[in-house]
Design a protein around this motif. Structure first.
Motif, PDB file in Angstrom:
ATOM      1  N   TYR A  58       1.538 -32.792   5.577  1.00 18.33           N
ATOM      2  CA  TYR A  58       2.939 -32.994   5.218  1.00 18.33           C
ATOM      3  C   TYR A  58       3.555 -33.872   6.299  1.00 18.33           C
ATOM      4  N   GLU A  89       5.475 -38.575  -2.748  1.00 13.49           N
ATOM      5  CA  GLU A  89       6.691 -37.993  -2.204  1.00 13.49           C
ATOM      6  C   GLU A  89       6.716 -36.507  -2.578  1.00 13.49           C
ATOM      7  N   VAL A  90       7.321 -35.684  -1.775  1.00 12.54           N
ATOM      8  CA  VAL A  90       7.299 -34.235  -1.958  1.00 12.54           C
ATOM      9  C   VAL A  90       7.776 -33.797  -3.342  1.00 12.54           C
ATOM     10  N   TYR A  91       8.881 -34.340  -3.799  1.00 11.17           N
ATOM     11  CA  TYR A  91       9.470 -33.866  -5.059  1.00 11.17           C
ATOM     12  C   TYR A  91       9.145 -34.764  -6.253  1.00 11.17           C
ATOM     13  N   TYR A  92       8.218 -35.702  -6.089  1.00 14.07           N
ATOM     14  CA  TYR A  92       7.834 -36.606  -7.169  1.00 14.07           C
ATOM     15  C   TYR A  92       6.517 -36.153  -7.777  1.00 14.07           C
ATOM     16  N   THR A  93       6.271 -36.577  -8.999  1.00 10.69           N
ATOM     17  CA  THR A  93       4.976 -36.305  -9.614  1.00 10.69           C
ATOM     18  C   THR A  93       4.082 -37.541  -9.594  1.00 10.69           C
TER      19      THR A  93
END
Length: 111
Positions: A58, A89-93
């Motif tokens: 991370y 990116e952390v919140y992307y798929t």
């Protein structure tokens, strides 16, 4: 992963180990970095080995440029062209996939 810094890197720009797992990582299961000698086949002369690198880390957006440093260091030593891994990116798929080819690497946006 070594104690000494590769000669091509400036100690002031790279004061920390690039793949050092963060014990306080936000990733479920934590960060992982492993370099292993792996048996990939055999010949009449005996077993054939290659090094395998696996990393799940991370990183903050500001530190993602360190991935370029890692890829620049290992790309010339990759034995077989093809898939190298991915990041997102952390919140992307959506993933960004990188492939090794001819001692270098290229990034491709995947969905």
């Amino acid at each position: 992963m070594r104690d000494d810094l590769p000669a091509s890197l400036d100690a002031e720009d790279h004061p920390y180990r690039l793949l050092s797992p963060d014990p306080d990582s936000y990733l479920p299961g934590g960060d992982v970095a492993s370099l292993r000698r792996q048996r990939v086949g055999f010949t009449a002369a005996g077993d054939v080995f290659q090094w395998g690198l696996h990393s799940r880390n991370y990183w903050l957006d500001d530190d993602l440029g360190e991935l370029v440093t890692i890829l620049d260091l290992i790309a010339p030593h990759v034995v077989e062209d093809g898939y190298g891994g991915h990041f997102r990116e952390v919140y992307y798929t959506d993933l960004t996939v990188f492939e090794f080819r001819d001692g270098s690497y290229a990034r491709n946006q995947a969905h």
